[in-house]
Scaffold this motif. Structure first.
Motif, PDB file in Angstrom:
ATOM      1  N   PHE A  29     -70.780 -61.119  -3.052  1.00  0.00           N
ATOM      2  CA  PHE A  29     -69.423 -61.631  -2.881  1.00  0.00           C
ATOM      3  C   PHE A  29     -68.641 -60.640  -2.031  1.00  0.00           C
ATOM      4  O   PHE A  29     -68.922 -59.440  -2.039  1.00  0.00           O
ATOM      5  CB  PHE A  29     -68.695 -61.760  -4.230  1.00  0.00           C
ATOM      6  CG  PHE A  29     -69.279 -62.783  -5.160  1.00  0.00           C
ATOM      7  CD1 PHE A  29     -68.797 -64.085  -5.176  1.00  0.00           C
ATOM      8  CD2 PHE A  29     -70.300 -62.449  -6.031  1.00  0.00           C
ATOM      9  CE1 PHE A  29     -69.323 -65.026  -6.036  1.00  0.00           C
ATOM     10  CE2 PHE A  29     -70.834 -63.381  -6.903  1.00  0.00           C
ATOM     11  CZ  PHE A  29     -70.346 -64.673  -6.894  1.00  0.00           C
ATOM     12  N   HIS A  30     -67.639 -61.151  -1.302  1.00  0.00           N
ATOM     13  CA  HIS A  30     -66.646 -60.272  -0.694  1.00  0.00           C
ATOM     14  C   HIS A  30     -65.779 -59.738  -1.835  1.00  0.00           C
ATOM     15  O   HIS A  30     -65.567 -60.447  -2.830  1.00  0.00           O
ATOM     16  CB  HIS A  30     -65.727 -61.041   0.267  1.00  0.00           C
ATOM     17  CG  HIS A  30     -66.419 -61.585   1.468  1.00  0.00           C
ATOM     18  ND1 HIS A  30     -66.711 -62.927   1.614  1.00  0.00           N
ATOM     19  CD2 HIS A  30     -66.870 -60.963   2.593  1.00  0.00           C
ATOM     20  CE1 HIS A  30     -67.305 -63.105   2.786  1.00  0.00           C
ATOM     21  NE2 HIS A  30     -67.424 -61.929   3.394  1.00  0.00           N
ATOM     22  N   ARG A  31     -65.259 -58.523  -1.688  1.00  0.00           N
ATOM     23  CA  ARG A  31     -64.348 -58.010  -2.720  1.00  0.00           C
ATOM     24  C   ARG A  31     -63.159 -58.959  -2.898  1.00  0.00           C
ATOM     25  O   ARG A  31     -62.697 -59.177  -4.004  1.00  0.00           O
ATOM     26  CB  ARG A  31     -63.830 -56.626  -2.336  1.00  0.00           C
ATOM     27  CG  ARG A  31     -64.845 -55.537  -2.509  1.00  0.00           C
ATOM     28  CD  ARG A  31     -64.187 -54.158  -2.340  1.00  0.00           C
ATOM     29  NE  ARG A  31     -65.134 -53.145  -1.937  1.00  0.00           N
ATOM     30  CZ  ARG A  31     -66.007 -52.567  -2.741  1.00  0.00           C
ATOM     31  NH1 ARG A  31     -66.035 -52.919  -4.002  1.00  0.00           N
ATOM     32  NH2 ARG A  31     -66.837 -51.664  -2.289  1.00  0.00           N
ATOM     33  N   SER A  32     -62.681 -59.523  -1.803  1.00  0.00           N
ATOM     34  CA  SER A  32     -61.523 -60.416  -1.870  1.00  0.00           C
ATOM     35  C   SER A  32     -61.870 -61.800  -2.441  1.00  0.00           C
ATOM     36  O   SER A  32     -60.976 -62.538  -2.842  1.00  0.00           O
ATOM     37  CB  SER A  32     -60.904 -60.577  -0.483  1.00  0.00           C
ATOM     38  OG  SER A  32     -61.863 -61.097   0.414  1.00  0.00           O
ATOM     39  N   CYS A  33     -63.159 -62.154  -2.493  1.00  0.00           N
ATOM     40  CA  CYS A  33     -63.575 -63.442  -3.071  1.00  0.00           C
ATOM     41  C   CYS A  33     -64.016 -63.303  -4.530  1.00  0.00           C
ATOM     42  O   CYS A  33     -64.219 -64.307  -5.207  1.00  0.00           O
ATOM     43  CB  CYS A  33     -64.739 -64.037  -2.275  1.00  0.00           C
ATOM     44  SG  CYS A  33     -64.315 -64.556  -0.617  1.00  0.00           S
ATOM     45  N   PHE A  34     -64.177 -62.071  -5.019  1.00  0.00           N
ATOM     46  CA  PHE A  34     -64.662 -61.827  -6.380  1.00  0.00           C
ATOM     47  C   PHE A  34     -63.486 -61.970  -7.340  1.00  0.00           C
ATOM     48  O   PHE A  34     -62.960 -61.009  -7.883  1.00  0.00           O
ATOM     49  CB  PHE A  34     -65.307 -60.443  -6.459  1.00  0.00           C
ATOM     50  CG  PHE A  34     -66.213 -60.249  -7.645  1.00  0.00           C
ATOM     51  CD1 PHE A  34     -67.273 -61.109  -7.882  1.00  0.00           C
ATOM     52  CD2 PHE A  34     -66.006 -59.205  -8.518  1.00  0.00           C
ATOM     53  CE1 PHE A  34     -68.116 -60.925  -8.964  1.00  0.00           C
ATOM     54  CE2 PHE A  34     -66.837 -59.004  -9.600  1.00  0.00           C
ATOM     55  CZ  PHE A  34     -67.892 -59.866  -9.827  1.00  0.00           C
ATOM     56  N   LEU A  35     -63.072 -63.244  -7.548  1.00  0.00           N
ATOM     57  CA  LEU A  35     -61.886 -63.592  -8.341  1.00  0.00           C
ATOM     58  C   LEU A  35     -62.260 -64.572  -9.444  1.00  0.00           C
ATOM     59  O   LEU A  35     -63.203 -65.357  -9.306  1.00  0.00           O
ATOM     60  CB  LEU A  35     -60.829 -64.256  -7.454  1.00  0.00           C
ATOM     61  CG  LEU A  35     -60.370 -63.493  -6.210  1.00  0.00           C
ATOM     62  CD1 LEU A  35     -59.491 -64.390  -5.350  1.00  0.00           C
ATOM     63  CD2 LEU A  35     -59.632 -62.234  -6.614  1.00  0.00           C
ATOM     64  N   CYS A  36     -61.460 -64.568 -10.506  1.00  0.00           N
ATOM     65  CA  CYS A  36     -61.643 -65.532 -11.594  1.00  0.00           C
ATOM     66  C   CYS A  36     -61.411 -66.941 -11.062  1.00  0.00           C
ATOM     67  O   CYS A  36     -60.465 -67.187 -10.312  1.00  0.00           O
ATOM     68  CB  CYS A  36     -60.662 -65.220 -12.725  1.00  0.00           C
ATOM     69  SG  CYS A  36     -60.661 -66.444 -14.046  1.00  0.00           S
ATOM     70  N   MET A  37     -62.266 -67.886 -11.469  1.00  0.00           N
ATOM     71  CA  MET A  37     -62.162 -69.273 -11.008  1.00  0.00           C
ATOM     72  C   MET A  37     -60.883 -69.958 -11.498  1.00  0.00           C
ATOM     73  O   MET A  37     -60.450 -70.938 -10.911  1.00  0.00           O
ATOM     74  CB  MET A  37     -63.358 -70.091 -11.512  1.00  0.00           C
ATOM     75  CG  MET A  37     -64.708 -69.574 -11.075  1.00  0.00           C
ATOM     76  SD  MET A  37     -65.139 -69.996  -9.418  1.00  0.00           S
ATOM     77  CE  MET A  37     -65.357 -71.739  -9.524  1.00  0.00           C
ATOM     78  N   VAL A  38     -60.274 -69.459 -12.582  1.00  0.00           N
ATOM     79  CA  VAL A  38     -59.093 -70.104 -13.160  1.00  0.00           C
ATOM     80  C   VAL A  38     -57.808 -69.386 -12.763  1.00  0.00           C
ATOM     81  O   VAL A  38     -56.942 -69.963 -12.115  1.00  0.00           O
ATOM     82  CB  VAL A  38     -59.210 -70.178 -14.706  1.00  0.00           C
ATOM     83  CG1 VAL A  38     -57.959 -70.767 -15.325  1.00  0.00           C
ATOM     84  CG2 VAL A  38     -60.428 -70.982 -15.103  1.00  0.00           C
ATOM     85  N   CYS A  39     -57.685 -68.100 -13.134  1.00  0.00           N
ATOM     86  CA  CYS A  39     -56.423 -67.392 -12.921  1.00  0.00           C
ATOM     87  C   CYS A  39     -56.374 -66.603 -11.617  1.00  0.00           C
ATOM     88  O   CYS A  39     -55.324 -66.075 -11.259  1.00  0.00           O
ATOM     89  CB  CYS A  39     -56.133 -66.465 -14.097  1.00  0.00           C
ATOM     90  SG  CYS A  39     -57.267 -65.071 -14.230  1.00  0.00           S
ATOM     91  N   ARG A  40     -57.494 -66.510 -10.901  1.00  0.00           N
ATOM     92  CA  ARG A  40     -57.600 -65.855  -9.602  1.00  0.00           C
ATOM     93  C   ARG A  40     -57.360 -64.344  -9.666  1.00  0.00           C
ATOM     94  O   ARG A  40     -56.996 -63.725  -8.678  1.00  0.00           O
ATOM     95  CB  ARG A  40     -56.655 -66.486  -8.569  1.00  0.00           C
ATOM     96  CG  ARG A  40     -56.733 -67.999  -8.454  1.00  0.00           C
ATOM     97  CD  ARG A  40     -58.061 -68.527  -8.032  1.00  0.00           C
ATOM     98  NE  ARG A  40     -58.400 -68.135  -6.668  1.00  0.00           N
ATOM     99  CZ  ARG A  40     -59.615 -68.171  -6.162  1.00  0.00           C
ATOM    100  NH1 ARG A  40     -60.609 -68.621  -6.892  1.00  0.00           N
ATOM    101  NH2 ARG A  40     -59.865 -67.803  -4.935  1.00  0.00           N
ATOM    102  N   LYS A  41     -57.568 -63.712 -10.833  1.00  0.00           N
ATOM    103  CA  LYS A  41     -57.442 -62.249 -10.940  1.00  0.00           C
ATOM    104  C   LYS A  41     -58.667 -61.597 -10.320  1.00  0.00           C
ATOM    105  O   LYS A  41     -59.763 -62.147 -10.372  1.00  0.00           O
ATOM    106  CB  LYS A  41     -57.357 -61.821 -12.406  1.00  0.00           C
ATOM    107  CG  LYS A  41     -56.044 -62.115 -13.066  1.00  0.00           C
ATOM    108  CD  LYS A  41     -56.049 -61.578 -14.494  1.00  0.00           C
ATOM    109  CE  LYS A  41     -54.773 -61.943 -15.206  1.00  0.00           C
ATOM    110  NZ  LYS A  41     -54.832 -61.587 -16.627  1.00  0.00           N
ATOM    111  N   ASN A  42     -58.470 -60.386  -9.747  1.00  0.00           N
ATOM    112  CA  ASN A  42     -59.594 -59.613  -9.221  1.00  0.00           C
ATOM    113  C   ASN A  42     -60.511 -59.228 -10.375  1.00  0.00           C
ATOM    114  O   ASN A  42     -60.045 -58.904 -11.469  1.00  0.00           O
ATOM    115  CB  ASN A  42     -59.106 -58.349  -8.514  1.00  0.00           C
ATOM    116  CG  ASN A  42     -58.492 -58.641  -7.166  1.00  0.00           C
ATOM    117  OD1 ASN A  42     -58.972 -59.510  -6.448  1.00  0.00           O
ATOM    118  ND2 ASN A  42     -57.434 -57.926  -6.833  1.00  0.00           N
TER     119      ASN A  42
END
Length: 192
Positions: A29-42
């Protein structure tokens, strides 16, 4: 490594270069794409939870896939009436009660079948609390010396007539008597 410089991102499917790569469950994953699917937290390795190729923070994963009901609310002593529609969870309708023909009333026994009986307390022994000793299944709390109550292990036990003892109590009760055996150094035990 595929042609084009690097692996493909598990989220945006674009090339991930080494300097920006985060790996999880064998995927990049890109660091910027490695986010929670629901809340979008890193996310990072300590906060990520994976479910069928989807990544979540532990809080959103627990809300979506964790246990539901009293005691699993949003804070101390709260009861949430949220059924999870915002997370894409469809509410289940309660099913009709179906009686069982199993005479054992324990829900665990009904689900997983019969169990062994502890020789000390005569109650059912289930896999999570089972200790094997002297050819029987015991509860962890019942796996103690019959004389002094000391907790036992398979290497520290001796059995006689279906009862278990620590090696010290077994030797005192059933071992040899006389000079050189018993209470102290060189003590003579008087037995009648």
């Amino acid at each position: 490594m595929p042609l084009g410089g690097g692996n493909k991102c598990g989220c945006c499917q674009k090339t991930v270069y080494f300097a920006e790569e985060v790996q999880c469950e064998g995927r990049s994953f890109h660091r910027s794409c490695f986010l929670c699917m629901v809340c979008r937290k890193n996310l990072d390795s300590t906060t990520v939870a994976v479910h069928e190729n989807e990544i979540y923070c532990k809080a959103c994963y627990g809300k979506k896939y964790g246990p539901k009901g009293y005691g699993y609310g949003a804070g101390a002593g709260t009861l949430s009436m949220d059924k999870g529609e915002s997370l894409g969870i469809k509410a289940e309708e309660p099913q009709e009660h179906r009686p069982t023909n199993n005479p054992n009333t324990s829900k665990f026994a009904q689900k997983f079948g019969s169990s062994d009986v502890c020789p000390r307390c005569s109650k059912a022994v289930y896999a999570a609390e089972k200790v094997i000793g002297a050819g029987n299944a015991w509860h962890k709390g019942c796996f103690r010396c019959a004389k002094c109550g000391k907790g036992l292990e398979s290497t520290t036990l001796a059995d006689k007539d279906g009862e278990i003892f620590c090696k010290g109590c077994y030797a005192k009760s059933f071992g040899p008597k006389g000079f050189g055996y018993g209470q102290g150094a060189g003590a003579l035990s008087h037995t009648q």
